[in-house]
Design a protein around this motif. Structure first.
Motif, mmCIF file in Angstrom:
data_model
loop_
_atom_site.group_PDB
_atom_site.id
_atom_site.type_symbol
_atom_site.label_atom_id
_atom_site.label_comp_id
_atom_site.label_asym_id
_atom_site.label_seq_id
_atom_site.Cartn_x
_atom_site.Cartn_y
_atom_site.Cartn_z
ATOM 1 N N LEU A 139 0.846 -1.198 0.000
ATOM 2 C CA LEU A 139 0.000 0.000 0.000
ATOM 3 C C LEU A 139 0.876 1.241 0.000
ATOM 4 C CD1 LEU A 139 -2.803 1.398 0.307
ATOM 5 C CD2 LEU A 139 -2.497 1.212 2.789
ATOM 6 N N VAL A 140 0.538 2.167 -0.903
ATOM 7 C CA VAL A 140 1.180 3.483 -0.941
ATOM 8 C C VAL A 140 0.164 4.508 -0.440
ATOM 9 C CG1 VAL A 140 1.974 5.339 -2.457
ATOM 10 C CG2 VAL A 140 2.846 3.025 -2.757
ATOM 11 N N VAL A 141 0.561 5.284 0.556
ATOM 12 C CA VAL A 141 -0.284 6.346 1.102
ATOM 13 C C VAL A 141 0.353 7.682 0.751
ATOM 14 C CG1 VAL A 141 -1.320 7.323 3.189
ATOM 15 C CG2 VAL A 141 -0.956 4.853 3.019
ATOM 16 N N VAL A 142 -0.428 8.603 0.200
ATOM 17 C CA VAL A 142 0.069 9.944 -0.078
ATOM 18 C C VAL A 142 -0.668 10.930 0.815
ATOM 19 C CG1 VAL A 142 0.747 9.418 -2.443
ATOM 20 C CG2 VAL A 142 -1.542 10.290 -1.998
ATOM 21 N N ASP A 143 0.042 11.957 1.225
ATOM 22 C CA ASP A 143 -0.566 12.990 2.062
ATOM 23 C C ASP A 143 -1.318 13.940 1.139
ATOM 24 O OD1 ASP A 143 -1.308 14.733 4.013
ATOM 25 O OD2 ASP A 143 0.655 15.662 4.239
ATOM 26 N N LEU A 193 -4.682 10.342 2.365
ATOM 27 C CA LEU A 193 -5.335 10.759 3.611
ATOM 28 C C LEU A 193 -5.354 12.271 3.645
ATOM 29 C CD1 LEU A 193 -6.606 9.765 6.247
ATOM 30 C CD2 LEU A 193 -4.355 9.889 7.301
ATOM 31 N N ALA A 194 -6.553 12.849 3.458
ATOM 32 C CA ALA A 194 -6.709 14.302 3.460
ATOM 33 C C ALA A 194 -6.716 14.806 4.898
ATOM 34 C CB ALA A 194 -7.998 14.697 2.747
ATOM 35 N N LYS A 195 -5.859 15.780 5.204
ATOM 36 C CA LYS A 195 -5.619 16.176 6.587
ATOM 37 C C LYS A 195 -6.820 16.872 7.208
ATOM 38 C CE LYS A 195 -1.481 17.122 7.301
ATOM 39 N NZ LYS A 195 -0.172 17.732 7.139
ATOM 40 N N ARG A 196 -7.566 17.664 6.424
ATOM 41 C CA ARG A 196 -8.592 18.514 7.025
ATOM 42 C C ARG A 196 -9.696 17.695 7.690
ATOM 43 N NH1 ARG A 196 -13.279 21.515 5.492
ATOM 44 N NH2 ARG A 196 -13.347 20.456 3.486
ATOM 45 N N TYR A 234 -6.322 5.267 12.867
ATOM 46 C CA TYR A 234 -5.235 5.683 13.753
ATOM 47 C C TYR A 234 -3.877 5.337 13.146
ATOM 48 C CZ TYR A 234 -2.117 5.625 17.768
ATOM 49 O OH TYR A 234 -1.047 5.829 18.609
ATOM 50 N N LEU A 235 -3.754 4.151 12.554
ATOM 51 C CA LEU A 235 -2.489 3.748 11.944
ATOM 52 C C LEU A 235 -2.179 4.619 10.733
ATOM 53 C CD1 LEU A 235 -0.043 1.923 11.668
ATOM 54 C CD2 LEU A 235 -1.489 0.254 10.488
ATOM 55 N N LEU A 236 -3.162 4.876 9.886
ATOM 56 C CA LEU A 236 -2.933 5.741 8.719
ATOM 57 C C LEU A 236 -2.503 7.139 9.160
ATOM 58 C CD1 LEU A 236 -5.901 4.771 6.351
ATOM 59 C CD2 LEU A 236 -3.478 4.191 6.084
ATOM 60 N N ARG A 294 -0.863 7.911 11.921
ATOM 61 C CA ARG A 294 0.519 7.836 12.400
ATOM 62 C C ARG A 294 1.503 7.798 11.238
ATOM 63 N NH1 ARG A 294 3.303 4.329 15.394
ATOM 64 N NH2 ARG A 294 2.075 2.532 14.744
ATOM 65 N N VAL A 295 1.161 7.031 10.202
ATOM 66 C CA VAL A 295 2.040 6.937 9.033
ATOM 67 C C VAL A 295 2.136 8.300 8.354
ATOM 68 C CG1 VAL A 295 2.287 5.887 6.767
ATOM 69 C CG2 VAL A 295 1.566 4.482 8.695
ATOM 70 N N ARG A 296 0.991 8.959 8.165
ATOM 71 C CA ARG A 296 0.985 10.274 7.509
ATOM 72 C C ARG A 296 1.750 11.317 8.319
ATOM 73 N NH1 ARG A 296 -3.541 13.453 7.555
ATOM 74 N NH2 ARG A 296 -3.404 13.160 9.818
ATOM 75 N N ASP A 297 1.526 11.344 9.633
ATOM 76 C CA ASP A 297 2.200 12.328 10.484
ATOM 77 C C ASP A 297 3.711 12.100 10.509
ATOM 78 O OD1 ASP A 297 -0.264 13.387 11.005
ATOM 79 O OD2 ASP A 297 -0.480 12.465 12.982
ATOM 80 N N GLU A 298 4.137 10.841 10.472
ATOM 81 C CA GLU A 298 5.572 10.546 10.456
ATOM 82 C C GLU A 298 6.197 10.997 9.135
ATOM 83 O OE1 GLU A 298 9.239 8.714 11.929
ATOM 84 O OE2 GLU A 298 7.541 9.890 12.644
ATOM 85 N N ALA A 299 5.483 10.801 8.022
ATOM 86 C CA ALA A 299 5.992 11.269 6.728
ATOM 87 C C ALA A 299 6.090 12.786 6.713
ATOM 88 C CB ALA A 299 5.084 10.774 5.605
#
Length: 643
Positions: free
Chosen positions: A486-490, A516-519, A542-544, A546-551
């Motif tokens: 899985l590739v997640v983009v902010d 994952l849209a931040k707003r 919650y996991l998504l 954490r991944v987004r915030d770490e990126a």
């Protein structure tokens, strides 16, 4: 999923006066209670465009099937009614302050004939006076053991007390002088209550009076040559002082206050409160709450005060001051309501300077640490991680749980210093050795930058996959040898579509993509017009996050490093004859490139190692001027050649 427009009140029927409103589900149960200064303005906000609402608010308005309200005269009345309804209906969508652990109190059962000192947990009850809360039960027992020398009050249970009375023999504490033994009549009920009252005064902050009395009696016994009693009083005085040392003095003016601080993210907030009585920290307490809508810090303060100080049993615990990081919109009404519960004036304010502000910063650090610990407990829980991966697989229709997830984020300022980050999570845990950073060239917006970084990452993967051998000389896999599931983009739909297009162009068909849209914390899939909404309590969301915030953290750190390096060295690198040692000397002397550019020629030339000619070259480089225009002596009068 209900459509909120089906139960929206008719235009003009909602009053503009203060009031309290209730949302109900189809079975008539109250699922949310709120108050408003203007009912019309507040309720209309719930019936705006559904996708503009906070995810938890979306869930609430689509679960509800009706809304009703009651108007009141003032905001204080609205606050009282809101609190009463929340206690009565326990609505599922309201913020609920739950302890992150059960805190023990030192309790004194004043409602008994022979009051007892004991450790007590759980809900407070009438007729019992509480001191604390303490972090650990052993801390209470340690303090109590010291003070029983001075205040020999009863600590035994009702059964032990009754048994001692029946056999007319006290327990061990009665023999060693740590209990006055009212069970066998050594002291009367009135004398025992006097001992307990003195103990309560001492714990409430009246320490100076007791210490002075013990010291006076000790010297009196010594002068009367009653050395045995003087020695006993000396030991009592030492025990009382030792107990006081365990309670840190934080404010010297006898302040009676609760200091409240918050640490929060999009879904949760950690709350810490220090109870300061008589200038000393008498207790500490913490909660982790789930945000049920888009809440400001002021809103969290409102919910904290209304719930924690609302119980009748805890009304006596309302302090003279409540120090908070931000005032709520209804601060005046909240002060009046708290004053009514306390029976005297209560000040709700934000500390600006001095010891109180310093203590607020300490409480805020504790709140941040509590939120981190709460998240780490979830992150390191194998069951929670497995559930998160399964939820993501189900929500995104993946054939298997994504054991390797890569997330990409872009960081830039108006198209300058564009960088990207790639973070890797395997089995729900960060694998920092696999993190990568990219310098983006030729892209000025997030969409084109996402396209470039995805192309570079997967082009490298394809090249390494097809190369022989597949391992480096030391036996480790190459940098991009492992593909993610899985590739997640902010970002939202544009970023997701850009990433999916690149993967299709490269022929990578076994890697899923989402954004994952931040707003609003929406999960977007390629070519879908509507996002996937995960439950706020979902371990997958919650996991998504954490991944987004770490990126995001990794990208912005790299961006700041590059920007700082460019700002401090790029202009000075072009100065001929200015080496690294003198560059550092200039920046150390002036503090920044900006201050260096504002300095005069003489000030720069005065720096050790600099001369007039080099100083002129530095100014020319910083200001973009020709070197001849800054001749330090003004002697360069070479005539202009004829045209």
């Amino acid at each position: 999923m209900a459509d909120p427009s089906t139960y929206r009140p008719a235009t003009g029927t909602i009053p503009e006066s203060p009031g309290v409103y209730r949302f109900r589900d189809p079975s008539g149960r109250v699922i949310y209670v709120g108050k408003a200064k203007s009912l019309r303005q507040r309720l209309n906000s719930y019936f705006a465009d559904l996708w503009s609402l906070h995810p938890r608010t979306q869930q609430m308005v689509t679960t509800a099937s009706s809304v009703d309200w009651v108007t009141v005269g003032t905001e204080v009345e609205a606050l009282q009614l809101e609190y009463a309804w929340i206690k009565e209906f326990d609505p599922r969508f309201n913020v609920k302050y739950r302890d992150d652990k059960s805190y023990p109190f030192l309790a004194v059962t004043l409602d008994e004939e022979y009051p007892r000192l004991q450790v007590m947990r759980g809900a407070k009850r009438k007729g019992v006076r509480y001191f604390g809360p303490y972090s650990h039960a052993w801390a209470i027992r340690e303090t109590l053991d010291l003070l029983l020398r001075v205040f020999p009050a009863r600590t035994c249970s009702a059964g032990v007390f009754k048994r001692a009375n029946q056999i007319d023999r006290p327990c061990l504490l009665g023999y060693i002088g740590k209990c006055s033994a009212p069970c066998v009549g050594r002291v009367s009920a009135a004398e025992h209550r006097a001992i307990v009252d003195e103990f309560c005064d001492f714990m409430a902050g009246g320490t100076d009076k007791l210490l002075k009395r013990l010291e006076r009696e000790m010297f009196g016994a010594s002068s009367e040559m009653d050395y045995e009693r003087a020695a006993r009083l000396r030991d009592d005085l030492s025990a009382a002082r030792k107990a006081l040392e365990k309670q840190a003095v934080v404010l010297g003016d006898g302040t009676d206050a609760d200091v409240v601080a918050f640490a929060e993210d999009q879904l949760e907030a950690a709350v810490q409160v220090f109870h300061v009585r008589g200038g000393r920290v008498r207790g500490q307490r913490g909660w982790v709450v789930e945000k049920t809508e888009q809440l400001t810090t002021g809103d969290l303060v409102h919910h904290f005060c209304s719930q924690i100080y609302g119980d009748t049993a805890e009304g006596a615990d309302v302090p003279r001051e409540v120090l908070v990081p931000e005032l709520p919109a209804d601060a005046d009404a909240l002060e009046a309501w708290l004053a009514d519960r306390r029976g005297s004036r209560v000040s709700l304010r934000v500390p600006q300077r001095g010891d109180k502000k310093t203590l607020m910063e300490t409480v805020a650090r504790n709140a941040a640490e509590a939120l981190t610990r709460h998240k780490l407990r979830r992150a390191t829980d194998l069951t929670a991680r497995s559930a998160a991966l399964e939820e993501i697989a189900e929500a995104l229709a993946l054939p298997t749980a994504p054991l390797r997830v890569e997330c990409f984020d872009i960081s830039q300022i108006q198209g300058t210093d564009v960088v990207a980050s790639m973070v890797v999570f395997e089995d729900g845990l960060a694998r920092k050795s696999e993190y990568r950073r990219f310098i983006i060239k030729g892209a000025t917006d997030d969409v084109s930058a996402i396209s470039e970084v995805i192309r570079r990452r997967f082009a490298a993967y394809l090249a390494e996959r097809d190369a022989e051998p597949s391992l480096e000389d030391d036996g480790r896999a190459k940098k991009f040898a492992y593909p993610p599931q899985l590739v997640v983009v902010d970002g939202g739909q544009p970023q997701v579509n850009a990433a999916a297009s690149v993967l299709a162009e490269l022929g990578v068909v076994d890697v899923a993509v989402c954004g994952l849209a931040k707003r609003l914390e929406e999960v977007w899939l390629p070519d879908d017009d509507l996002p996937v909404i995960l439950s706020r309590s979902s371990e997958g969301l919650y996991l998504l996050q954490r991944v987004r915030d770490e990126a995001h953290r990794f990208a912005i750190t790299f961006h700041r490093q590059r920007r700082s390096k460019r700002m401090t060295t790029s202009a000075l690198d072009e100065v001929p004859g200015l080496g690294e040692v003198r560059r550092k000397a200039l920046l150390r002397h002036f503090g920044s490139v900006k201050k260096l550019g504002a300095a005069s020629l003489a000030e720069i030339a005065a720096v050790p190692g600099m001369g007039p000619r080099t100083a002129a070259a530095v100014l020319a480089a910083l200001h973009g001027e020709a070197k001849a225009d800054s001749d330090p002596k003004g002697t360069d009068q070479t005539p202009e050649p004829p045209r």
